[in-house]
Design a protein around this motif. Structure first.
Motif, PDB file in Angstrom:
ATOM      1  N   LEU A  24     -42.743 -21.405  10.892  1.00 57.37           N
ATOM      2  CA  LEU A  24     -43.570 -22.135   9.936  1.00 57.37           C
ATOM      3  C   LEU A  24     -43.618 -23.620  10.283  1.00 57.37           C
ATOM      4  O   LEU A  24     -44.683 -24.250  10.260  1.00 57.37           O
ATOM      5  CB  LEU A  24     -43.018 -21.941   8.520  1.00 57.37           C
ATOM      6  N   PHE A  25     -42.466 -24.185  10.600  1.00 53.14           N
ATOM      7  CA  PHE A  25     -42.416 -25.604  10.952  1.00 53.14           C
ATOM      8  C   PHE A  25     -43.124 -25.862  12.279  1.00 53.14           C
ATOM      9  O   PHE A  25     -43.816 -26.881  12.446  1.00 53.14           O
ATOM     10  CB  PHE A  25     -40.971 -26.076  11.006  1.00 53.14           C
ATOM     11  N   LEU A  26     -42.973 -24.948  13.234  1.00 59.62           N
ATOM     12  CA  LEU A  26     -43.653 -25.106  14.522  1.00 59.62           C
ATOM     13  C   LEU A  26     -45.165 -25.098  14.341  1.00 59.62           C
ATOM     14  O   LEU A  26     -45.886 -25.874  14.980  1.00 59.62           O
ATOM     15  CB  LEU A  26     -43.233 -23.987  15.475  1.00 59.62           C
ATOM     16  N   ALA A  27     -45.662 -24.201  13.462  1.00 54.64           N
ATOM     17  CA  ALA A  27     -47.105 -24.146  13.220  1.00 54.64           C
ATOM     18  C   ALA A  27     -47.600 -25.437  12.559  1.00 54.64           C
ATOM     19  O   ALA A  27     -48.691 -25.924  12.860  1.00 54.64           O
ATOM     20  CB  ALA A  27     -47.433 -22.939  12.345  1.00 54.64           C
ATOM     21  N   ALA A  84     -50.352 -28.056  14.337  1.00 54.77           N
ATOM     22  CA  ALA A  84     -51.587 -28.547  13.727  1.00 54.77           C
ATOM     23  C   ALA A  84     -51.695 -30.064  13.834  1.00 54.77           C
ATOM     24  O   ALA A  84     -52.797 -30.621  13.768  1.00 54.77           O
ATOM     25  CB  ALA A  84     -51.650 -28.124  12.259  1.00 54.77           C
ATOM     26  N   ARG A  85     -50.570 -30.747  14.026  1.00 51.84           N
ATOM     27  CA  ARG A  85     -50.564 -32.196  14.202  1.00 51.84           C
ATOM     28  C   ARG A  85     -50.601 -32.589  15.673  1.00 51.84           C
ATOM     29  O   ARG A  85     -50.524 -33.783  15.999  1.00 51.84           O
ATOM     30  CB  ARG A  85     -49.308 -32.796  13.559  1.00 51.84           C
ATOM     31  N   GLY A  86     -50.657 -31.604  16.549  1.00 46.55           N
ATOM     32  CA  GLY A  86     -50.674 -31.904  17.967  1.00 46.55           C
ATOM     33  C   GLY A  86     -49.326 -32.291  18.520  1.00 46.55           C
ATOM     34  O   GLY A  86     -49.244 -33.004  19.524  1.00 46.55           O
ATOM     35  N   ASP A 139     -42.170 -36.293   9.795  1.00 49.64           N
ATOM     36  CA  ASP A 139     -42.777 -34.959   9.897  1.00 49.64           C
ATOM     37  C   ASP A 139     -42.083 -33.976   8.963  1.00 49.64           C
ATOM     38  O   ASP A 139     -42.741 -33.163   8.303  1.00 49.64           O
ATOM     39  CB  ASP A 139     -42.717 -34.456  11.339  1.00 49.64           C
ATOM     40  N   LEU A 140     -40.767 -34.044   8.917  1.00 48.17           N
ATOM     41  CA  LEU A 140     -40.032 -33.149   8.031  1.00 48.17           C
ATOM     42  C   LEU A 140     -40.323 -33.474   6.564  1.00 48.17           C
ATOM     43  O   LEU A 140     -40.453 -32.562   5.730  1.00 48.17           O
ATOM     44  CB  LEU A 140     -38.536 -33.249   8.305  1.00 48.17           C
ATOM     45  N   GLU A 141     -40.459 -34.761   6.234  1.00 49.49           N
ATOM     46  CA  GLU A 141     -40.794 -35.149   4.860  1.00 49.49           C
ATOM     47  C   GLU A 141     -42.167 -34.603   4.464  1.00 49.49           C
ATOM     48  O   GLU A 141     -42.346 -34.087   3.351  1.00 49.49           O
ATOM     49  CB  GLU A 141     -40.774 -36.668   4.731  1.00 49.49           C
ATOM     50  N   ASP A 142     -43.135 -34.717   5.364  1.00 48.54           N
ATOM     51  CA  ASP A 142     -44.473 -34.202   5.072  1.00 48.54           C
ATOM     52  C   ASP A 142     -44.461 -32.682   4.945  1.00 48.54           C
ATOM     53  O   ASP A 142     -45.178 -32.109   4.110  1.00 48.54           O
ATOM     54  CB  ASP A 142     -45.453 -34.626   6.167  1.00 48.54           C
TER      55      ASP A 142
END
Length: 478
Positions: A39-42, A46-48, A58-61
């Motif tokens: 899930l986190f990889l996907a 999506a953010r490139g 990234d983890l916060e978002d």
């Protein structure tokens, strides 16, 4: 194996799942963590970004999207987020130690541990996590769930039109074993034929068995008790539909070509038996019975009168060992059937506080066993023995109280787990007052305690109970 959306295999992640830290997880934890990591990889894809480029923002978002974003139709709670966070903590801790990332995106802080030690904890750990999502079924709610969900019954105790009852005896025997013994799904689902307790010649209501250490969560062997009637159900299954599935598989030659086959030649050793076998190449091997893992057990076969046959107790229709995870489908199908048959047509529900369609899981059976045993043990102490408060205190000093007995039956290391999670509905109730109005224990069957469980269900959250008058005369779809 992790495959990116561009069909490339991620080599670093392949190294991670081969690491000692990941391999020490149970198969269920491995599956859950792999799903959480994906899930986190996907999200990063999506953010490139590659997962090695992630930073704390990234983890916060990601947390905001998973837990709070109004645009997300399937928000998760604190408990689920903490599990996903634990999966990422393990991944990035390994990657940082190996030098694959400069630092982990999972921020940490120092906190005081339960025994006074200072430990690191993720900053993003949810504070609102529920310790456990526990549900219970009263005995009559469980009986209703079995009748409708597994036996296909509608009104009058008869199967609905179109009910075929495939593997009904197997499924009923398994769930009755869970509800009667309090075993976990992996413990009951990995039993071998010779581990099933035998009915005692002298009679008795319960039979005694042993759970191997390798299939328990604590990695400690323990004794289990199961009702004699349930043992009879298992024996009937072994002699009927299981035997038929084995003969069909033998005629189809399914056992000879299995890639991992161990033909057991001997089980000996008394109290600590050792299993000896020959593999498909003829090489000999042996291991203590209590050390055999779930995967080891699925590979064990024996030479029967008509050829090879599995030692694994529960088989699918092709005569092959039924994987432990496959029982989830049995529960899911039974829950769907209960909802179709027992939910009032057209809605809304006449009484929103009443349970019309019982819902069960393998762990709910274990929880319900704990609740049942606690009530029954207190009932025996309070009513059958007629103990005064002083006598009951002496009884506890000599034999232990019912809470400790249930803790031992469940195999919990701590009393707190038993009290706080499994038996929370009655943890704050005065059982003596609760049982004061209970019928006499000499009344036949479990119905003598239905009133006690009905009151528990009314006064506690999470306990499913049903009214005996709720069964529809004509059910819905089969």
């Amino acid at each position: 194996m992790f495959v990116a959306p561009d069909y490339r295999v991620d080599g670093l992640l392949s190294l991670y799942v081969q690491s000692g830290a990941f391999r020490r997880h149970t198969p269920e934890t491995k599956r859950n963590y792999a799903t959480d990591i994906c899930l986190f990889l996907a999200f990063l894809w999506a953010r490139g970004l590659a997962w090695t480029q992630a930073v704390e923002r990234d983890l916060e978002d990601f947390e905001h999207w998973r837990r709070f974003a109004a645009e997300n139709p399937r928000l998760i709670g604190g408990s689920k987020w903490n599990r996903e966070l634990a999966a990422l903590v393990g991944l990035y801790a390994w990657a940082a130690r190996a030098g694959h990332v400069p630092r982990s995106p999972v921020g940490t802080r120092q906190v005081l541990g339960p025994y006074g030690a200072v430990v690191s904890a993720p900053v993003a750990r949810a504070k609102d996590a529920r310790r456990s999502n526990v549900h219970w079924l009263t005995p009559r709610a469980f009986r209703r769930w079995v009748e409708v969900g597994l036996r296909g019954q509608g009104g009058g105790g008869l199967p609905l039109p179109g009910w075929c009852g495939r593997l009904e005896d197997r499924n009923v025997a398994f769930v009755d074993l869970l509800y009667s013994s309090g075993m976990r799904r992996s413990e009951a689902g990995s039993l071998l034929l010779f581990e099933v307790p035998r009915l005692r010649l002298e009679g008795g209501r319960y039979c005694v068995g042993r759970i191997a250490a390798a299939v328990t969560r604590s990695k400690k062997a323990r004794t289990f008790y199961v009702a004699a009637g349930v043992v009879g159900e298992i024996e009937t299954y072994v002699d009927s539909s299981r035997a038929l599935a084995v003969r069909r598989a033998q005629r189809a030659g399914r056992y000879e070509d299995l890639p991992r086959l161990r033909v057991v030649t001997d089980v000996a050793g008394g109290v600590r038996p050792t299993v000896r076998w020959l593999d498909h190449n003829g090489a000999a091997g042996e291991r203590r019975l209590t050390d055999l893992t779930v995967a080891d057990r699925m590979a064990l076969y024996t030479e029967g009168p008509h050829g090879l046959e599995p030692l694994w107790l529960w088989l699918n229709e092709r005569g092959l060992p039924l994987a432990v995870d496959s029982w989830e489908g049995v529960f899911r199908t039974a829950n769907d059937r209960c909802r179709q048959v027992l939910t009032p047509a057209g809605g809304p529900f006449p009484d929103p506080h009443r349970v019309y369609a019982p819902y069960a899981t393998a762990h709910a059976c274990r929880n319900s066993f704990a609740l049942f045993m606690l009530v029954v043990l207190n009932h025996l102490m309070d009513r059958r023995f007629g103990l005064t408060p002083e006598e009951r205190r002496d009884f506890r000093l000599l034999y232990g109280d019912p809470w400790r007995m249930v803790q031992d039956l469940l195999g919990h290391a701590s009393r707190e787990t038993t009290c706080d999670l499994y038996l929370a509905p009655v943890a704050d109730l005065q059982l003596r007052a609760l049982l004061a109005a209970a019928p006499d224990a000499s009344e036949p069957g479990l119905a003598s305690l239905d009133g006690v469980f009905a009151r528990l269900a009314r006064e506690s959250e999470g306990i499913q109970d049903v009214d005996d008058l709720m069964m529809p005369a004509v059910g819905g779809a089969a």
